[in-house]
Design a protein around this motif. Structure first.
Motif, PDB file in Angstrom:
ATOM      1  N   GLU A  21       0.833  -1.199   0.000  1.00 62.99           N
ATOM      2  CA  GLU A  21       0.000   0.000   0.000  1.00 62.99           C
ATOM      3  C   GLU A  21       0.866   1.247   0.000  1.00 62.99           C
ATOM      4  O   GLU A  21       0.526   2.240  -0.650  1.00 62.99           O
ATOM      5  CB  GLU A  21      -0.933  -0.004   1.210  1.00 62.99           C
ATOM      6  N   GLU A  22       1.959   1.206   0.721  1.00 62.00           N
ATOM      7  CA  GLU A  22       2.882   2.347   0.772  1.00 62.00           C
ATOM      8  C   GLU A  22       3.432   2.665  -0.619  1.00 62.00           C
ATOM      9  O   GLU A  22       3.459   3.828  -1.027  1.00 62.00           O
ATOM     10  CB  GLU A  22       4.030   2.032   1.733  1.00 62.00           C
ATOM     11  N   ASN A  23       3.852   1.640  -1.355  1.00 60.14           N
ATOM     12  CA  ASN A  23       4.367   1.856  -2.710  1.00 60.14           C
ATOM     13  C   ASN A  23       3.283   2.380  -3.640  1.00 60.14           C
ATOM     14  O   ASN A  23       3.540   3.230  -4.493  1.00 60.14           O
ATOM     15  CB  ASN A  23       4.956   0.570  -3.280  1.00 60.14           C
ATOM     16  N   ILE A  24       2.072   1.871  -3.475  1.00 57.22           N
ATOM     17  CA  ILE A  24       0.954   2.333  -4.303  1.00 57.22           C
ATOM     18  C   ILE A  24       0.706   3.816  -4.058  1.00 57.22           C
ATOM     19  O   ILE A  24       0.620   4.610  -5.002  1.00 57.22           O
ATOM     20  CB  ILE A  24      -0.323   1.513  -4.006  1.00 57.22           C
ATOM     21  N   ARG A  25       0.588   4.189  -2.799  1.00 53.06           N
ATOM     22  CA  ARG A  25       0.334   5.598  -2.468  1.00 53.06           C
ATOM     23  C   ARG A  25       1.450   6.504  -2.980  1.00 53.06           C
ATOM     24  O   ARG A  25       1.179   7.561  -3.563  1.00 53.06           O
ATOM     25  CB  ARG A  25       0.169   5.774  -0.961  1.00 53.06           C
ATOM     26  N   GLU A  26       2.683   6.091  -2.786  1.00 54.50           N
ATOM     27  CA  GLU A  26       3.821   6.908  -3.222  1.00 54.50           C
ATOM     28  C   GLU A  26       3.870   7.013  -4.747  1.00 54.50           C
ATOM     29  O   GLU A  26       4.092   8.088  -5.297  1.00 54.50           O
ATOM     30  CB  GLU A  26       5.130   6.331  -2.673  1.00 54.50           C
ATOM     31  N   GLY A  27       3.662   5.906  -5.435  1.00 56.48           N
ATOM     32  CA  GLY A  27       3.685   5.929  -6.899  1.00 56.48           C
ATOM     33  C   GLY A  27       2.614   6.827  -7.479  1.00 56.48           C
ATOM     34  O   GLY A  27       2.862   7.609  -8.405  1.00 56.48           O
ATOM     35  N   ILE A  28       1.418   6.775  -6.939  1.00 53.67           N
ATOM     36  CA  ILE A  28       0.326   7.609  -7.441  1.00 53.67           C
ATOM     37  C   ILE A  28       0.536   9.056  -7.026  1.00 53.67           C
ATOM     38  O   ILE A  28       0.206   9.973  -7.777  1.00 53.67           O
ATOM     39  CB  ILE A  28      -1.040   7.046  -7.018  1.00 53.67           C
ATOM     40  N   ARG A  29       1.121   9.286  -5.864  1.00 51.73           N
ATOM     41  CA  ARG A  29       1.450  10.658  -5.463  1.00 51.73           C
ATOM     42  C   ARG A  29       2.431  11.262  -6.469  1.00 51.73           C
ATOM     43  O   ARG A  29       2.247  12.398  -6.927  1.00 51.73           O
ATOM     44  CB  ARG A  29       2.069  10.687  -4.058  1.00 51.73           C
ATOM     45  N   ILE A  30       3.441  10.502  -6.843  1.00 52.34           N
ATOM     46  CA  ILE A  30       4.425  10.989  -7.816  1.00 52.34           C
ATOM     47  C   ILE A  30       3.768  11.179  -9.182  1.00 52.34           C
ATOM     48  O   ILE A  30       4.052  12.158  -9.878  1.00 52.34           O
ATOM     49  CB  ILE A  30       5.632  10.037  -7.891  1.00 52.34           C
ATOM     50  N   LEU A  31       2.887  10.270  -9.569  1.00 53.99           N
ATOM     51  CA  LEU A  31       2.153  10.434 -10.827  1.00 53.99           C
ATOM     52  C   LEU A  31       1.387  11.750 -10.807  1.00 53.99           C
ATOM     53  O   LEU A  31       1.413  12.507 -11.785  1.00 53.99           O
ATOM     54  CB  LEU A  31       1.196   9.265 -11.050  1.00 53.99           C
ATOM     55  N   GLY A  32       0.713  12.046  -9.713  1.00 48.13           N
ATOM     56  CA  GLY A  32      -0.033  13.303  -9.598  1.00 48.13           C
ATOM     57  C   GLY A  32       0.870  14.510  -9.714  1.00 48.13           C
ATOM     58  O   GLY A  32       0.530  15.496 -10.384  1.00 48.13           O
ATOM     59  N   LYS A  33       2.019  14.451  -9.054  1.00 50.54           N
ATOM     60  CA  LYS A  33       3.004  15.542  -9.140  1.00 50.54           C
ATOM     61  C   LYS A  33       3.461  15.723 -10.587  1.00 50.54           C
ATOM     62  O   LYS A  33       3.536  16.841 -11.085  1.00 50.54           O
ATOM     63  CB  LYS A  33       4.196  15.215  -8.244  1.00 50.54           C
ATOM     64  N   ALA A  34       3.749  14.618 -11.260  1.00 49.92           N
ATOM     65  CA  ALA A  34       4.205  14.678 -12.649  1.00 49.92           C
ATOM     66  C   ALA A  34       3.125  15.271 -13.553  1.00 49.92           C
ATOM     67  O   ALA A  34       3.410  16.152 -14.378  1.00 49.92           O
ATOM     68  CB  ALA A  34       4.588  13.273 -13.142  1.00 49.92           C
ATOM     69  N   ILE A  35       1.904  14.832 -13.379  1.00 49.56           N
ATOM     70  CA  ILE A  35       0.796  15.367 -14.194  1.00 49.56           C
ATOM     71  C   ILE A  35       0.665  16.863 -13.977  1.00 49.56           C
ATOM     72  O   ILE A  35       0.512  17.631 -14.931  1.00 49.56           O
ATOM     73  CB  ILE A  35      -0.519  14.629 -13.866  1.00 49.56           C
ATOM     74  N   GLU A  36       0.719  17.281 -12.733  1.00 46.99           N
ATOM     75  CA  GLU A  36       0.604  18.716 -12.409  1.00 46.99           C
ATOM     76  C   GLU A  36       1.734  19.511 -13.059  1.00 46.99           C
ATOM     77  O   GLU A  36       1.494  20.522 -13.719  1.00 46.99           O
ATOM     78  CB  GLU A  36       0.614  18.892 -10.901  1.00 46.99           C
ATOM     79  N   GLU A  37       2.953  19.064 -12.882  1.00 50.00           N
ATOM     80  CA  GLU A  37       4.111  19.780 -13.440  1.00 50.00           C
ATOM     81  C   GLU A  37       4.107  19.773 -14.963  1.00 50.00           C
ATOM     82  O   GLU A  37       4.344  20.800 -15.594  1.00 50.00           O
ATOM     83  CB  GLU A  37       5.416  19.168 -12.926  1.00 50.00           C
ATOM     84  N   LEU A  38       3.837  18.629 -15.555  1.00 52.62           N
ATOM     85  CA  LEU A  38       3.874  18.530 -17.007  1.00 52.62           C
ATOM     86  C   LEU A  38       2.719  19.266 -17.667  1.00 52.62           C
ATOM     87  O   LEU A  38       2.850  19.749 -18.781  1.00 52.62           O
ATOM     88  CB  LEU A  38       3.872  17.049 -17.421  1.00 52.62           C
ATOM     89  N   SER A  39       1.592  19.363 -16.967  1.00 51.14           N
ATOM     90  CA  SER A  39       0.452  20.103 -17.509  1.00 51.14           C
ATOM     91  C   SER A  39       0.712  21.600 -17.585  1.00 51.14           C
ATOM     92  O   SER A  39       0.111  22.302 -18.383  1.00 51.14           O
ATOM     93  CB  SER A  39      -0.794  19.851 -16.662  1.00 51.14           C
ATOM     94  N   LYS A  40       1.624  22.080 -16.745  1.00 55.76           N
ATOM     95  CA  LYS A  40       1.960  23.499 -16.740  1.00 55.76           C
ATOM     96  C   LYS A  40       2.971  23.856 -17.820  1.00 55.76           C
ATOM     97  O   LYS A  40       3.085  25.017 -18.178  1.00 55.76           O
ATOM     98  CB  LYS A  40       2.518  23.895 -15.373  1.00 55.76           C
ATOM     99  N   SER A  41       3.696  22.867 -18.304  1.00 58.99           N
ATOM    100  CA  SER A  41       4.760  23.165 -19.289  1.00 58.99           C
ATOM    101  C   SER A  41       4.239  23.321 -20.691  1.00 58.99           C
ATOM    102  O   SER A  41       3.136  23.097 -21.006  1.00 58.99           O
ATOM    103  CB  SER A  41       5.824  22.056 -19.261  1.00 58.99           C
TER     104      SER A  41
END
Length: 108
Positions: free
Chosen positions: A88-108
């Motif tokens: 569960e920890e890996n799942i939460r962390e992986g999706i958290r990073i996915l969200g960060k990536a989507i947010e950052e890449l959507s701004k570029s």
């Protein structure tokens, strides 16, 4: 066996909970597999990349791995696959990073 099944149900629920927090994606709650297919076509269109290029970007820039939808066939374009055959920890962390990536890449 039932204990393992319950663990996978819980992990699936964690995936659904975490993905529900993200914008610009769509998914259907998995009912029988140990992975979720996530529609990231809005992001891919904005970035002008395909799912394989997007996954490569996530690995290289963010250090998180997902499977590109086309690994499952040409109809998988526009999707990424998230496995919940991990903690569960890996799942939460992986999706958290996915969200960060989507947010950052959507701004570029």
């Amino acid at each position: 066996v039932m204990n393992m099944v319950k663990q996978y149900w819980r992990r699936r629920d964690v995936v659904v909970e975490e993905l529900s927090k993200l914008e610009n994606i769509r998914f259907v709650k998995p009912k029988g597999a140990f992975y979720a297919l996530v529609d990231v076509s809005k992001i891919l269109n904005k970035l002008k990349v395909n799912s394989e290029e997007f996954v490569k970007m996530l690995i290289e820039k963010y250090g998180v791995a997902f499977l590109h939808g086309t690994a499952l066939g040409s109809y998988g374009e526009g999707f990424i696959r998230i496995s919940f055959a991990t903690s569960e920890e890996n799942i939460r962390e992986g999706i958290r990073i996915l969200g960060k990536a989507i947010e950052e890449l959507s701004k570029s």
